[in-house]
Design a protein around this motif. Sequence first.
Motif, PDB file in Angstrom:
ATOM      1  N   GLY A   1       3.279  23.699  -8.724  1.00 47.41           N
ATOM      2  CA  GLY A   1       2.322  24.766  -8.470  1.00 47.41           C
ATOM      3  C   GLY A   1       1.127  24.678  -9.393  1.00 47.41           C
ATOM      4  O   GLY A   1       1.263  24.545 -10.603  1.00 47.41           O
ATOM      5  N   GLU A   2      -0.068  24.738  -8.795  1.00 40.95           N
ATOM      6  CA  GLU A   2      -1.294  24.641  -9.582  1.00 40.95           C
ATOM      7  C   GLU A   2      -2.329  25.585  -8.983  1.00 40.95           C
ATOM      8  O   GLU A   2      -2.771  25.397  -7.858  1.00 40.95           O
ATOM      9  N   MET A   3      -2.715  26.607  -9.753  1.00 32.55           N
ATOM     10  CA  MET A   3      -3.713  27.556  -9.288  1.00 32.55           C
ATOM     11  C   MET A   3      -4.903  27.559 -10.237  1.00 32.55           C
ATOM     12  O   MET A   3      -4.769  27.826 -11.429  1.00 32.55           O
ATOM     13  N   ALA A   4      -6.089  27.266  -9.677  1.00 30.26           N
ATOM     14  CA  ALA A   4      -7.338  27.355 -10.427  1.00 30.26           C
ATOM     15  C   ALA A   4      -8.084  28.592  -9.955  1.00 30.26           C
ATOM     16  O   ALA A   4      -8.130  28.888  -8.755  1.00 30.26           O
ATOM     17  N   THR A   5      -8.678  29.323 -10.899  1.00 32.75           N
ATOM     18  CA  THR A   5      -9.355  30.575 -10.574  1.00 32.75           C
ATOM     19  C   THR A   5     -10.649  30.689 -11.368  1.00 32.75           C
ATOM     20  O   THR A   5     -10.773  30.137 -12.463  1.00 32.75           O
ATOM     21  N   ALA A   6     -11.588  31.439 -10.815  1.00 30.34           N
ATOM     22  CA  ALA A   6     -12.842  31.691 -11.532  1.00 30.34           C
ATOM     23  C   ALA A   6     -13.562  32.859 -10.887  1.00 30.34           C
ATOM     24  O   ALA A   6     -13.449  33.094  -9.683  1.00 30.34           O
ATOM     25  N   ALA A   7     -14.297  33.591 -11.709  1.00 30.56           N
ATOM     26  CA  ALA A   7     -15.209  34.626 -11.238  1.00 30.56           C
ATOM     27  C   ALA A   7     -16.494  34.494 -12.039  1.00 30.56           C
ATOM     28  O   ALA A   7     -16.474  34.111 -13.220  1.00 30.56           O
ATOM     29  N   ARG A   8     -17.591  34.785 -11.404  1.00 29.63           N
ATOM     30  CA  ARG A   8     -18.903  34.588 -12.020  1.00 29.63           C
ATOM     31  C   ARG A   8     -18.981  35.280 -13.385  1.00 29.63           C
ATOM     32  O   ARG A   8     -18.704  36.462 -13.523  1.00 29.63           O
ATOM     33  N   GLY A   9     -19.348  34.481 -14.389  1.00 32.36           N
ATOM     34  CA  GLY A   9     -19.518  35.002 -15.736  1.00 32.36           C
ATOM     35  C   GLY A   9     -18.245  35.196 -16.527  1.00 32.36           C
ATOM     36  O   GLY A   9     -18.291  35.639 -17.674  1.00 32.36           O
ATOM     37  N   GLN A  10     -17.095  34.819 -15.947  1.00 31.41           N
ATOM     38  CA  GLN A  10     -15.814  35.053 -16.616  1.00 31.41           C
ATOM     39  C   GLN A  10     -15.073  33.771 -16.971  1.00 31.41           C
ATOM     40  O   GLN A  10     -13.952  33.821 -17.477  1.00 31.41           O
ATOM     41  N   GLY A  11     -15.672  32.611 -16.704  1.00 33.56           N
ATOM     42  CA  GLY A  11     -15.004  31.353 -17.014  1.00 33.56           C
ATOM     43  C   GLY A  11     -14.041  30.927 -15.930  1.00 33.56           C
ATOM     44  O   GLY A  11     -13.823  31.623 -14.938  1.00 33.56           O
ATOM     45  N   ALA A  12     -13.450  29.748 -16.135  1.00 31.64           N
ATOM     46  CA  ALA A  12     -12.513  29.164 -15.179  1.00 31.64           C
ATOM     47  C   ALA A  12     -11.164  28.963 -15.855  1.00 31.64           C
ATOM     48  O   ALA A  12     -11.086  28.711 -17.067  1.00 31.64           O
ATOM     49  N   PHE A  13     -10.118  29.026 -15.026  1.00 33.13           N
ATOM     50  CA  PHE A  13      -8.763  28.959 -15.553  1.00 33.13           C
ATOM     51  C   PHE A  13      -7.895  28.101 -14.642  1.00 33.13           C
ATOM     52  O   PHE A  13      -8.085  28.067 -13.429  1.00 33.13           O
ATOM     53  N   LEU A  14      -6.933  27.416 -15.245  1.00 33.47           N
ATOM     54  CA  LEU A  14      -5.927  26.662 -14.505  1.00 33.47           C
ATOM     55  C   LEU A  14      -4.564  27.152 -14.956  1.00 33.47           C
ATOM     56  O   LEU A  14      -4.211  27.036 -16.135  1.00 33.47           O
ATOM     57  N   ASN A  15      -3.820  27.726 -14.009  1.00 34.42           N
ATOM     58  CA  ASN A  15      -2.534  28.341 -14.333  1.00 34.42           C
ATOM     59  C   ASN A  15      -2.650  29.302 -15.511  1.00 34.42           C
ATOM     60  O   ASN A  15      -1.791  29.355 -16.403  1.00 34.42           O
ATOM     61  N   GLY A  16      -3.764  30.055 -15.514  1.00 35.18           N
ATOM     62  CA  GLY A  16      -3.957  31.089 -16.509  1.00 35.18           C
ATOM     63  C   GLY A  16      -4.568  30.642 -17.819  1.00 35.18           C
ATOM     64  O   GLY A  16      -4.895  31.477 -18.675  1.00 35.18           O
ATOM     65  N   GLU A  17      -4.769  29.329 -18.016  1.00 38.46           N
ATOM     66  CA  GLU A  17      -5.331  28.810 -19.257  1.00 38.46           C
ATOM     67  C   GLU A  17      -6.798  28.428 -19.051  1.00 38.46           C
ATOM     68  O   GLU A  17      -7.150  27.829 -18.025  1.00 38.46           O
ATOM     69  N   PRO A  18      -7.677  28.742 -19.994  1.00 40.99           N
ATOM     70  CA  PRO A  18      -9.097  28.389 -19.845  1.00 40.99           C
ATOM     71  C   PRO A  18      -9.296  26.884 -19.717  1.00 40.99           C
ATOM     72  O   PRO A  18      -8.605  26.098 -20.367  1.00 40.99           O
ATOM     73  N   ILE A  19     -10.234  26.493 -18.881  1.00 41.83           N
ATOM     74  CA  ILE A  19     -10.556  25.073 -18.708  1.00 41.83           C
ATOM     75  C   ILE A  19     -12.048  24.851 -18.859  1.00 41.83           C
ATOM     76  O   ILE A  19     -12.855  25.763 -18.676  1.00 41.83           O
TER      77      ILE A  19
END
Length: 262
Positions: free
Chosen positions: A117-135
Amino acid sequence: MNTAMQAARAAEAVINRYYHGEFEVERKADASPVTIADIECERVIKEVLSEAFPDHGFYGEELGRESIDADYVWLIDPIDGTKSFVRGYPFFSTQIALMHKGELVVGVSNAPAFGGGEMATAARGQGAFLNGEPIRVSEVEDIAEASLSMGNIGALGASPAWPKIGELVGDVHRIRGYGDFYHYHLLASGAIDAIIESDLNILDIAALTVIVREAGGDITELGGGPIDLESRTAMATNGRLRAQLTRYLSDWDEARHAPRDD
């Protein structure tokens, strides 16, 4: 972003019921495959998002457009990589993005079968994350030290830009073809440095666009145009390699090429 993550998890539950199971595969007009899992995933995604945001519009891979003129529009590819899903290997993902007045502001890319399982997430101005860790993207500055991934290269191979792309392959440090969601996750995490890709549509890359940008990278069409609803290609870098990579694509003609759904 949290609601988009909930929607992706709801789709994941559907995917887990069907993956490696028995289901019929139909063909769309363009000969690309579609399954009951694709349709059910998009329905549950829309249910989660609609409950939270009843005034938002939708543009989905399987269920089409609804209230597309709304200020907020969700872009959904329930299973990006249906061919992989059907064949039983884990290079597929759920892509959910939010567009506000033409600007992509939220992205969730969930690959439930890939590596546990691998989930990448991001919202404008809030940074990007992979499985909850900043990337964060890499700091590579020279094309000779860069790792490049190429995806969906059919249109590239048929274009006048191909000879210069051949030069690029020889000039970079390493060339791979990770494809689909995975090379964007790698770029945003700093594991590779650049991507060039053709034969796609906005639903393939909308969420990934937000993730790459929030990780410090950049992404445009191959010809340098902005990513929008009509985009068919992508060039993504760590930002530092943009000018160098662009020189190899000066013969690319964006207008000649159309998407091929996956």
